[in-house]
Design a protein around this motif. Structure first.
Motif, PDB file in Angstrom:
ATOM      1  N   UNK A 139       1.649  -0.202  -6.931  1.00  0.00           N
ATOM      2  CA  UNK A 139       1.075   0.438  -5.730  1.00  0.00           C
ATOM      3  C   UNK A 139       0.599   1.844  -6.066  1.00  0.00           C
ATOM      4  N   UNK A 140       1.446   2.578  -6.803  1.00  0.00           N
ATOM      5  CA  UNK A 140       1.061   3.938  -7.183  1.00  0.00           C
ATOM      6  C   UNK A 140      -0.194   3.908  -8.056  1.00  0.00           C
ATOM      7  N   UNK A 141      -0.282   2.910  -8.915  1.00  0.00           N
ATOM      8  CA  UNK A 141      -1.416   2.798  -9.829  1.00  0.00           C
ATOM      9  C   UNK A 141      -2.725   2.642  -9.068  1.00  0.00           C
ATOM     10  N   UNK A 142      -2.686   1.821  -7.993  1.00  0.00           N
ATOM     11  CA  UNK A 142      -3.921   1.640  -7.229  1.00  0.00           C
ATOM     12  C   UNK A 142      -4.088   2.716  -6.156  1.00  0.00           C
ATOM     13  N   UNK A 144      -1.868   3.862  -3.647  1.00  0.00           N
ATOM     14  CA  UNK A 144      -1.354   3.693  -2.286  1.00  0.00           C
ATOM     15  C   UNK A 144      -0.047   4.421  -2.104  1.00  0.00           C
ATOM     16  N   UNK A 145      -0.054   5.739  -2.291  1.00  0.00           N
ATOM     17  CA  UNK A 145       1.187   6.514  -2.320  1.00  0.00           C
ATOM     18  C   UNK A 145       2.069   6.281  -1.105  1.00  0.00           C
ATOM     19  N   UNK A 146       1.447   6.220   0.081  1.00  0.00           N
ATOM     20  CA  UNK A 146       2.246   6.138   1.316  1.00  0.00           C
ATOM     21  C   UNK A 146       3.008   4.809   1.440  1.00  0.00           C
ATOM     22  N   UNK A 147       2.554   3.752   0.726  1.00  0.00           N
ATOM     23  CA  UNK A 147       3.238   2.463   0.813  1.00  0.00           C
ATOM     24  C   UNK A 147       4.390   2.326  -0.188  1.00  0.00           C
TER      25      UNK A 147
END
Ligand SMILES: Nc1ncnc2c1ncn2[C@@H]1O[C@H](COP(=O)(O)OP(=O)(O)OP(=O)(O)O)[C@@H](O)[C@H]1O
Ligand SMILES: [Mg+2]
Lengths: 272, 312
Positions: A139-142, A144-147
């Protein structure tokens, strides 16, 4: 510093919880040595590949898709372990006659079942944690920090579901063959996810027999939709505290009942 | 001496068949008391019910009828098992553990502390004659005899007051059998009661103080080994080995000696007579046919006879 007790019996002081813990640790060691954790390699490959693949497409939906895909994979991989390791956990020991040496020692049948169960729960915990970290990184890679943090509520619910599924697998394997137990556990897993709709279905059915049948399934099988929060998580929602508490209580009670029934069945079992 | 095993009217029916359950009686009203401080031989032919009895005593299977007590406690008492040891028939242990890990695991189940466990592990694996290089080998790579040795070692990890050994010599090579024989004799010296099932007659003669003989799940005989043997009417017979002559050539002449039997051997013949006075006559006949004497020895077939009679 205490002195060596003169009475040799005093040296032999294993406790109820101590013995369960010893068996659980050994069960975990067995899982590790039987390469149960190797599936993590597959999982990491899968999640990395999809992160890279989704990163190429810039539709603004990557993080959401990763959450859906990742949490789905955590559940499926976990269910796979819970069912297949769960059904062999006890039956393998009976079949290979390793129980003979165990039960001639001061180990109650209940302690054995509990130790085995918690050992597999520990294995699943390690698995789910590692997979959860994998999904978070993807998720961080794409971007999407908040998720990244939000998903852990859903992961906790998945873990509870797996704890129930493990208890189901052990219960079946305490009186039927591993193959049949795996099949039955798989049915419980699938139907458990639809059991709420079954109740709806029952209400709309005319025949009284059908109503009783579906209602019986609804009350008997675990309601696994209690533990599903994937789509909401993908939309950035975290499970509310009341839901987490309710799901935890439900899982604890359900697992306790399953384990008690398993112990009752297993305590009467002849090891031939 | 105090009674350490009391078996009362023990009966076991196995249910066989899937649809139509049929009952097979494996053990039929067995009643038996075993005094402590001895090596007790539990004898019987294949399928006599020895393993069934021991498994009931270990609560691995449940009796259809009857009761049993070990060290004064009912067999269902889990705490009593701190004080006993058990080596199953053809033991099998966790594939994924090493021999030393298995010992430590079992030590931990008994609540032994790490240091004590490790010390017992080394002491016992040495005692059962498991080579030190195999201690850290996974049990999946163990041979039958090596597993048997580990089985015996784990049965003793808690310094039991009584140990149940189901065919302890099975799968062992001649050296192993001698080592285990010494180990078992050593246990008695320490005051440990040994309850062992076996059908190896030489082990029974060498080790057992008292025996019980099972036949088709029933007690056929029990008592001191010497007494049972003298009851059996011990007859001394002799075995004469000769060479340089074929068994067939001797047969006609030996037919005149009552109770003489001849068997062909690779280099000659083996003749058995039941009376010492017949030995000379056999030698004369042999020489008359150009044969030579190799040796003459008395045979004690008493235990074998006893066994055949009581288990047949
Ligand atoms: N699991 C089982 N199901 C059905 N019958 C059984 C089972 N185990 C043993 N039996 C039967 O019970 C009887 C006693 O068997 P048991 O194994 O106690 O004999 P044993 O004296 O130990 O023989 P052995 O010297 O061959 O080890 C036999 O007739 C056997 O066929
Ligand atoms: Mg046997």
């Amino acid at each position: 510093m205490s002195t060596q007790p003169a009475n040799p019996e005093a040296v032999l002081q294993s406790t109820f919880f101590g013995r369960i813990l010893t068996i659980a640790r050994n069960t975990f060691r067995e899982a590790v040595r039987d390469r149960v954790l190797y599936n993590l390699v597959l999982f990491v490959l899968l999640i990395t590949a999809s992160a890279i693949f989704l990163g190429e497409l810039t539709a603004g939906q990557e993080a959401r898709t990763i959450v859906n895909l990742g949490l789905g994979a955590v559940l499926l991989f976990g269910a796979f372990i819970a069912i297949f390791v769960g059904v062999s956990l006890v039956s393998k020991e009976i079949e290979k006659r390793t129980v003979y040496a165990i039960f001639s020692k001061p180990i109650g049948r209940a302690e054995f079942i509990l130790g085995k169960y918690f050992g597999l729960c520990l294995t699943l915990l390690v698995n789910v944690l590692v997979m959860g970290v994998g999904v978070t990184l993807a998720i961080l890679y794409v971007g999407g920090r908040e998720l990244a943090l939000t998903i852990w509520g859903a992961i906790f619910l998945i873990y509870l579901e797996l704890a129930i599924l493990t208890a189901v697998a052990i219960l079946f394997s305490s009186f039927s063959s591993p193959a049949l137990s795996a099949l039955l556990s798989f049915f419980v897993f699938v139907i458990g996810h639809f059991s709420a709709s079954l109740n709806e279905l029952a209400k709309n059915l005319g025949s009284a027999a059908a109503v009783y049948f579906f209602r019986a399934i609804y009350y008997l099988l675990p309601n696994l939709s209690n533990f599903t929060f994937r789509t909401e998580t993908a939309h950035g929602l975290a499970p509310p505290a009341a839901m987490l508490a309710g799901a935890t209580a439900y899982a604890v009670v359900y697992v306790a009942i399953l384990l008690i029934v398993t112990i009752l069945v297993f305590s009467r079992r002849n090891f031939k | 001496m105090q009674t350490v095993v009391e078996i009362e009217n023990l009966t076991k029916d196995y249910e066989v068949g899937f649809w139509k359950k049929k009952k097979v009686r494996a053990l039929d009203s067995l009643t038996l008391d075993v005094a402590g401080g001895q090596i007790f031989g539990f004898l019987g032919g294949n399928g006599a019910g020895k393993t069934t009895t021991i498994k009931i005593l270990m609560s691995l299977i449940f009796a259809t009828e009857g009761r049993a007590r070990i060290l004064g406690e009912d067999i269902s008492n889990v705490a009593m098992r701190r004080r006993i040891g058990y080596c199953p028939e053809n033991p099998y242990f966790y594939d994924y553990l090493k021999a030393s890990e298995l010992m430590l695991y079992f030590g931990e189940l008994f609540g032994l502390d790490k240091a004590k466990s490790r010390q017992k592990c080394e002491e016992l694996l040495t005692k059962v004659g498991l080579a030190e290089k195999d201690w850290n080998k996974q049990l999946r790579k163990f041979s039958k005899g090596m597993l048997q040795r580990v089985g015996l070692a784990q049965a003793l990890i808690n310094d039991p007051e009584i140990v149940f050994l189901d065919e302890p010599m099975s799968g062992l090579d001649p050296i192993g059998r001698r080592e285990i024989r010494e180990l078992i004799a050593g246990l008695r010296e320490k005051g440990t009661t040994v309850f062992m099932s076996t059908h190896i007659l030489s082990d029974i003669e060498a080790l057992c103080d008292n025996v019980a003989i099972l036949r088709h799940g029933r007690l056929a005989a029990t008592g001191k080994l010497d007494e049972l043997l003298s009851d059996a009417g011990e007859t001394q017979s002799f075995e004469i080995n000769v060479k340089g002559v074929a068994a067939d050539a001797l047969r006609a002449d030996l037919a005149h000696i009552a109770g003489a039997t001849v068997a062909a051997k690779p280099s000659g013949a083996n003749i058995q007579v039941s009376d010492e006075r017949d030995v000379d006559r056999v030698l004369e006949i042999t020489r008359a046919h150009g044969g030579r004497l190799v040796n003459v020895q008395p045979v004690r077939q008493s235990l074998e006879e006893l066994f055949v009679r009581e288990t047949g």
